[in-house]
Motif scaffolding. Structure first.
Motif, short mmCIF file in Angstrom:
data_model
loop_
_atom_site.label_atom_id
_atom_site.label_comp_id
_atom_site.label_asym_id
_atom_site.label_seq_id
_atom_site.Cartn_x
_atom_site.Cartn_y
_atom_site.Cartn_z
N ASN A 200 0.92 -0.90 0.11
CA ASN A 200 0.05 -0.02 -0.12
C ASN A 200 1.02 1.12 -0.06
OD1 ASN A 200 0.78 0.55 2.66
ND2 ASN A 200 -1.07 0.00 3.65
N GLU A 201 0.16 2.43 -0.02
CA GLU A 201 1.03 3.69 -0.22
C GLU A 201 2.23 4.01 0.85
OE1 GLU A 201 1.05 5.72 -3.15
OE2 GLU A 201 2.48 6.64 -2.09
N PHE A 202 1.77 3.25 2.36
CA PHE A 202 2.72 3.71 3.15
C PHE A 202 3.99 2.55 2.90
CE2 PHE A 202 4.63 2.11 7.44
CZ PHE A 202 4.13 3.38 8.11
N LYS A 204 4.86 1.57 0.18
CA LYS A 204 5.46 2.00 -1.24
C LYS A 204 6.29 3.26 -0.97
CE LYS A 204 3.91 3.07 -5.79
NZ LYS A 204 3.11 4.24 -6.33
N SER A 205 5.90 4.38 -0.15
CA SER A 205 6.55 5.43 0.13
C SER A 205 7.92 5.12 0.97
CB SER A 205 5.97 6.37 1.17
OG SER A 205 4.78 6.79 0.31
N TYR A 206 7.96 4.25 2.02
CA TYR A 206 9.10 3.91 2.47
C TYR A 206 10.07 3.08 1.47
CZ TYR A 206 8.04 5.39 7.18
OH TYR A 206 7.77 6.19 8.42
N GLU A 208 10.39 3.07 -1.76
CA GLU A 208 10.83 3.76 -2.91
C GLU A 208 12.08 4.80 -2.21
OE1 GLU A 208 6.88 4.58 -5.72
OE2 GLU A 208 7.42 6.07 -4.21
N TYR A 245 3.52 -2.96 6.02
CA TYR A 245 2.55 -3.48 5.20
C TYR A 245 3.20 -3.95 3.89
CZ TYR A 245 -0.44 -0.83 8.28
OH TYR A 245 -1.10 -0.52 9.27
#
Lengths: 350, 350
Positions: A200-202, A204-206, A208, A245
């Motif tokens: 999820n975006e959580f 994914k952000s970390y 990336e 996640y």
């Protein structure tokens, strides 16, 4: 989550001040220090006072449940109660410190708690101070332990450290190959989770950000400098956070088999496996090979050459047991895609 | 740090389960909900049981210390003890919930604790559930409060939430202008901290990720979708985390003056100021103006036109009092660079 995070060059020297309010009655602080530092000047900077004890942790192999249990027993026999466990070292030392802290307050053997949410009581105060960057063990909710029947962590809400001190100066003298293998643990984790089906975006952000920092350090730069230590330490932190996640994939699933059977350490094991995964992660493997060459690193080859059928089968059993990793990598019908024959062929190439 | 973070679409529905182990004896959970939701279906999903109480928080203006004190007094009078304070709303509601939690266990007025590390006792259990993304108040170590003599937070280790629930679905119906202003709070913070003189790799990594996410949402995309909510919620979280080792700059210092005198809310105040800061942040302001135009947003103009000299002087006093912000932006000799005359000229342009 870890409750307190200090990040900064030289922040190790704040340790005495950080620990002061955590000292209880007359109970000592126990410093579990990677044996790599046994004759290193760092040891003189450890703020051990009074009854405090420094134990050099033998992390030649990754932590075993028997080793965790024996340290906890030794501390209970010697002191009864301790104020806290402070781990100073790489991922194995981090995991060992977390596990010993939990075993100071939970009955039985650490092997009883390998799994999810089995730990009953909070451990004693625990702090982690990484001296190698990449594993993410400083922020994770688990401790990877090899037990009598499996390699699996004590995953629980009680597992994360109360405090971490992230001082990039501590990583500056790490051996070059070791630093690369451990850094690649982070890189490979990012490739696996970003290309996985669980995300999820959580995470994914970390993920990336961690990937970008690894690329800065190992792809873009021509020379190791202080900024490299700063960036790789943040990559490790962000990579560890991204696990919340997401899930790892083929390289981790296969390397768990290697480490269970051969005791191959996690970082180098992931590198040995990832090197052969063009089929699953074509771009990542291409970049990995470029980093290996650029950084002049040696990746062991033919390590499974002399194994017997029974040994291959054991590795295959351990690896196929990591169901969530395979599902993340190959989708819900992974069992059709990753047969024992296919996995055997992959192990034979390592 | 916040102890527990849940991130995911629909995760608001886990709230009942999350709160269950935090309920103490017969003491109620108090839900402080932004009055914007007074007739919104979200209220029916709040898991208020038994003596639990929903209070609609009036956040027409940013929270005042008097408002914090009055809610805490009302709760003590009515219940004696409460199990926890759950804030559901934007940045003002987050700050209000944190402050009320602390004032349930600390004597006197919240104004006594405006500053750094003045809070003496941990508050009652507190959870934050943001319905607007951008302020970072869900993860910060402060609560911005307007007191009798100043606008300043209760900065302390006891201030962060015990739990946050980040559910991007909750932000999907935010008014377009409000969503933009609050998102720009994050964007502007990133520009200020990344160009500032206080920065380390920890804050830089978070700041860069938050900036990139803001750009994806407001610069790259042509249409708002679920992913925009996901990304802006992570931008807010990462922006809040980046505050740990960085500082904001000119826009925040100037907008504090505006909000102190005129009650201008933080998000829109930052936009009004940043719009005129080409001289300090040329690239950021250029991109900001592009985002304003692309997203068809209205930035108020000439809001200081009718002010008296005394009023200008009050704003200048408040703004110049924010010394760390100015030093971060302009360096140690900032006082030579930012004179009262120059700041007056800037306020006159707003």
């Amino acid at each position: 989550m870890v409750d307190y995070v200090v990040y900064g060059r030289g922040s190790f020297d704040q340790l005495s001040e950080i620990l002061a309010p955590r000292r209880k009655n007359n109970a000592p602080m126990i410093f579990l220090v990677d044996h790599f530092f046994e004759n290193n000047p760092l040891v003189r900077r450890v703020p051990a006072d009074g009854k405090d004890k420094i134990i050099f942790a033998d992390v030649t192999y990754e932590p075993k449940t028997t080793y965790v249990d024996s340290i906890a027993k030794q501390l209970k026999d010697e002191f009864g109660e301790v104020s806290g466990i402070i781990g100073i070292g790489g991922g194995s030392t981090m995991d060992l410190a977390k596990a010993v802290s939990l075993m100071m307050t939970n009955p039985g053997s650490s092997a009883d708690y390998q799994g999810w949410d089995l730990v009953k009581n909070p451990g004693v105060y625990k702090a982690g101070i990484p001296t190698l960057s990449g594993t993410g063990a400083e922020v994770s909710r688990t401790t990877v332990l090899t037990g009598p029947t499996r390699k699996l962590g004590m995953n629980s809400d009680f597992t994360p450290f109360d405090q971490i001190v992230l001082d990039p100066e501590l990583t500056s003298n790490a051996p070059v190959n070791q630093r690369f293998y451990t850094g690649m643990d982070c890189y490979i984790h990012c490739i696996e989770s970003l290309q996985g089906t669980y995300l999820n975006e959580f995470s994914k952000s970390y993920g990336e950000k961690a990937l970008e920092l690894c690329q800065k350090v190992f792809v873009d730069k021509d020379k190791w400098d202080d900024e490299s230590d700063d960036q790789l330490m943040m990559a490790s932190y962000a990579g560890g956070m991204s696990i919340a996640y997401s899930q790892v994939g083929v390289a981790h699933a296969v390397s768990y088999g290697l480490s269970y059977l051969l005791g191959t350490k996690h970082g180098i094991g992931n590198c040995i496996v990832f090197d052969k995964l063009e089929e699953y992660y074509p771009e990542g493997v291409k970049e990995f090979k470029y980093m290996v060459k650029k950084n002049n690193i040696d990746i062991p080859q033919n390590i499974t050459k002399a194994l017997s059928d029974a040994e291959f089968n054991k590795m295959i059993d351990v690896s196929l047991g990591m169901k969530p990793l395979w599902e993340n990598a190959l989708g819900k019908d992974w069992e059709k895609k990753m047969t024992r024959e296919r996995l055997r062929a992959l192990y034979e190439r390592l």
